[in-house]
Design a protein around this motif. Structure first.
Motif, PDB file in Angstrom:
ATOM      1  N   THR A  63      49.156  49.549  37.161  1.00 25.48           N
ATOM      2  CA  THR A  63      49.137  48.223  36.367  1.00 25.48           C
ATOM      3  C   THR A  63      48.387  47.119  36.616  1.00 25.48           C
ATOM      4  N   VAL A  64      48.068  46.901  38.043  1.00 22.61           N
ATOM      5  CA  VAL A  64      47.394  45.868  38.360  1.00 22.61           C
ATOM      6  C   VAL A  64      45.730  46.332  37.994  1.00 22.61           C
ATOM      7  N   ALA A  65      45.498  47.483  38.034  1.00 20.18           N
ATOM      8  CA  ALA A  65      44.235  47.582  37.574  1.00 20.18           C
ATOM      9  C   ALA A  65      43.780  47.629  36.282  1.00 20.18           C
ATOM     10  N   ALA A  66      44.921  47.968  35.489  1.00 18.65           N
ATOM     11  CA  ALA A  66      44.794  47.904  34.042  1.00 18.65           C
ATOM     12  C   ALA A  66      44.717  46.466  33.574  1.00 18.65           C
ATOM     13  N   LEU A  67      45.285  45.570  34.107  1.00 17.85           N
ATOM     14  CA  LEU A  67      45.279  44.207  33.972  1.00 17.85           C
ATOM     15  C   LEU A  67      44.194  43.318  34.270  1.00 17.85           C
ATOM     16  N   VAL A  68      43.426  43.862  35.414  1.00 14.06           N
ATOM     17  CA  VAL A  68      42.315  43.285  35.556  1.00 14.06           C
ATOM     18  C   VAL A  68      41.263  43.624  34.804  1.00 14.06           C
ATOM     19  N   LEU A  69      41.187  44.693  34.487  1.00 11.20           N
ATOM     20  CA  LEU A  69      39.988  45.364  33.876  1.00 11.20           C
ATOM     21  C   LEU A  69      39.408  44.437  32.806  1.00 11.20           C
ATOM     22  N   PRO A  70      40.152  44.276  31.482  1.00 11.60           N
ATOM     23  CA  PRO A  70      39.487  43.420  30.452  1.00 11.60           C
ATOM     24  C   PRO A  70      38.836  42.059  30.875  1.00 11.60           C
ATOM     25  N   PHE A  71      39.651  41.470  31.860  1.00 13.79           N
ATOM     26  CA  PHE A  71      38.899  40.328  32.425  1.00 13.79           C
ATOM     27  C   PHE A  71      37.291  40.654  33.061  1.00 13.79           C
ATOM     28  N   LEU A 200      34.016  51.567  36.713  1.00 10.84           N
ATOM     29  CA  LEU A 200      34.483  52.428  37.691  1.00 10.84           C
ATOM     30  C   LEU A 200      34.434  51.782  39.155  1.00 10.84           C
ATOM     31  N   LEU A 201      33.367  51.170  39.501  1.00 10.50           N
ATOM     32  CA  LEU A 201      33.328  50.408  40.820  1.00 10.50           C
ATOM     33  C   LEU A 201      34.333  49.300  41.154  1.00 10.50           C
ATOM     34  N   SER A 202      34.362  48.454  40.064  1.00 12.45           N
ATOM     35  CA  SER A 202      35.415  47.567  40.103  1.00 12.45           C
ATOM     36  C   SER A 202      36.836  48.000  40.123  1.00 12.45           C
ATOM     37  N   ASN A 203      37.132  49.177  39.326  1.00  9.29           N
ATOM     38  CA  ASN A 203      38.363  49.785  39.276  1.00  9.29           C
ATOM     39  C   ASN A 203      38.730  50.484  40.462  1.00  9.29           C
TER      40      ASN A 203
END
Lengths: 273, 274
Positions: A63-71, A200-203
């Motif tokens: 969840t956290v990763a998915a919420l951070v990704l668009p930003f 990928l790296l940020s994820n």
């Protein structure tokens, strides 16, 4: 005095030294993760992953990763467009600012958000009066994760976009294409592999972040425990198989990211480290 | 000259970037310094330089320095072997270098604590030799070295590659011995890169938390790193203490960043001079 062909032995010795060093020092820790995860067999490994606390940690991490990704995408693309396609005063300062989160200790990254949003922080009382929870809840964890992962996409894209220049975009502009059309049809396809590498790296960092998140998560069992937090919890509770089973998932994620990144770099040889 | 003045989207993209940087990075970081200023000079010094804090800085800075020096040596060796030699499995070895980047810090932390622990594969034989690694300062240095190695290798490697083997061969053909070539010809040429890599490794080790805390032992005044002390202060609701120590550490980190930028400038000048 000068031998035409120096003896190969010093060279072989150095190779051997480097190989032994890397195997003992870098490979063994990785092998330890998997050996400890499977120490009591595959069934115990499966049971450890099916633990309700483990499952909720996996869910929260996703969840956290998915919420951070668009930003991260939005910021990375905007920053790379501004920095790589234009010249402006203060550009090197902006580049330094983009890199800044990388030089801040994870613990301090968490602390600064605690100082802003915690009960003793500036916005804390205001938020508490409105019953809004930022710290020790999902919004705070997303915020600190965003802070620590912010540079990744921009760092992959800036050298790539600088290399590609602006000629294609300017040609499209002269042919009457709108700005958005140029972005979607030319710039984005040109940088797609670099963008993927950055994502990928940020994820991987978002899912693996430990120090910063542990400062603001509050460690509420089953509620604010991400995968790395749960690894710590299991480890400190002497549940070694549980800790290393979850750790093996994170290690696998890291390894896959590494492989994907090196494959993507072959496609875009200019992409920076 | 390649930069555009005609493309659209500059105000939007720069505005958006600056808004992100201001809200997510600058404002929170400024908050730390403002909080520290709020403590007043006397209050700040009392908590920032208390004996326990001083011991933590000593371990963090000293451990990171030792790790950076070890990494400078080991990293130089690995980079040279990867660039200048060929042997079966060299590419695999090259990929291995990035492992510390790939493993999340908590994973590296528990793996290192187990591996170097009293019953670990490396810890047990070392203990028999009288060398306790886990839960000592030595463990701190081992973990800091682990996470820092890729920085040195990945910074030195491209420079060594660009250099080619000509300077070495030219010096050898002029009659220089092997050691003489290494120390007088190669080392000066890659020194800026080596310094940059070691400084990056130092900076990373200084702030590292997850990879170090599990193996460190965390005895206050002995094996307690500064980032852990910050976390402990927060857990004790001592926000002033955490703020003061974090301010000292962050200032150190920013000075290091400055040093890296200067070193890279040096490296560029040296390269253009060649």
């Amino acid at each position: 005095m000068t031998p035409a062909r120096p003896s190969p032995w010093p060279r072989r010795l150095l190779i051997l030294l480097a190989v032994v060093l890397l195997i003992l020092f870098l490979l063994l820790p990785l092998l330890t993760v998997f050996a400890s995860a499977f120490a009591h067999g595959v069934a115990a490994y499966g049971a450890a992953l099916a633990d309700p606390d483990a499952l909720s940690a996996i869910g929260l991490t996703l969840t956290v990763a998915a919420l951070v990704l668009p930003f991260n995408l939005l910021f990375g693309l905007a920053a790379a467009w501004a920095v790589a396609k234009f010249d402006f005063p203060g550009k090197s300062l902006v580049i330094t600012l983009i890199d800044l989160p990388f030089s801040v200790s994870p613990v301090i990254s968490g602390l600064i958000f605690l100082l802003l949003f915690g009960l003793q922080g500036w916005l804390g009382p205001w938020l508490a009066a409105r019953d809004l929870r930022v710290m020790f809840a999902l919004p705070g964890m997303v915020l600190v994760t965003l802070f620590v992962t912010l540079p990744f996409v921009a760092r992959e894209l800036i050298p790539l976009m600088e290399e590609q220049g602006t000629e294609e975009e300017e040609a499209a502009l002269m042919l009457g294409a709108s700005g958005w059309r140029i972005f979607w049809r030319i710039t984005l396809p040109n940088v797609r592999w670099g963008l993927l590498a950055g994502v990928l790296l940020s994820n991987a960092r978002a899912m693996g972040e430990f120090g910063a998140v542990s400062m603001v998560s509050g460690h509420i069992l089953g509620l604010t425990m991400t995968l790395p937090q749960q690894v710590e919890r299991f480890y400190n509770d002497y549940n070694t198989v549980g800790a290393f089973s979850l750790a093996s998932l994170l290690a696998l994620l890291g390894l896959l990211t590494l492989v994907a990144k090196s494959l993507l770099e072959k496609r875009t040889p200019t992409s920076g480290a | 000259m390649a930069r555009s003045t005609v493309l659209p989207g500059f105000p939007l993209s720069l505005g958006l970037s600056l808004a992100f940087l201001a809200l997510v990075v600058l404002l929170p970081l400024a908050g730390l310094f403002l909080h520290a200023a709020g403590l007043g000079w006397a209050g700040f010094f009392r908590v920032a330089f208390a004996p326990r804090a001083l011991a933590a800085y000593g371990l963090s800075f000293g451990g990171a320095l030792l790790a950076a020096l070890l990494n400078a040596g080991a990293g130089l060796l690995v980079a040279w072997v990867l660039v200048r030699t060929s042997f079966p499995g060299r590419r695999l070895l090259d990929a291995l270098v990035d492992l510390p980047f790939a493993l999340p810090t908590a994973v590296a932390g528990i793996a290192l604590a187990t591996l170097y622990g009293p019953h670990g594969l490396l810890g047990a034989p070392l203990l028999r030799l009288g060398l306790a690694v886990a839960y000592t300062r030595l463990g701190v240095v081992a973990a800091m070295t682990f996470i820092g190695l890729p920085f040195v290798v990945r910074t030195v490697q491209p420079v060594l590659q660009d250099l080619g083997s000509e300077p070495e061969e030219a010096a050898a053909s002029l009659g220089a011995g092997r050691l003489q070539v290494a120390v007088r010809v190669v080392l000066p040429l890659i020194l800026p890169a080596l310094f940059t890599g070691a400084t990056l490794a130092f900076a990373r080790a200084l702030g590292e938390y997850g990879a170090v805390v599990f193996i460190a032992g965390n005895v206050p005044g002995v094996s307690e790193i500064a980032p852990l002390l910050i976390a402990t202060r927060v857990e004790q609701f001592d926000i002033a203490g955490a703020t003061a120590i974090a301010t000292v550490m962050l200032t150190g980190a920013f000075l290091l960043l400055l040093a890296v930028n200067m070193a890279q400038l040096w490296q560029r000048r040296r390269r253009e001079g060649v």
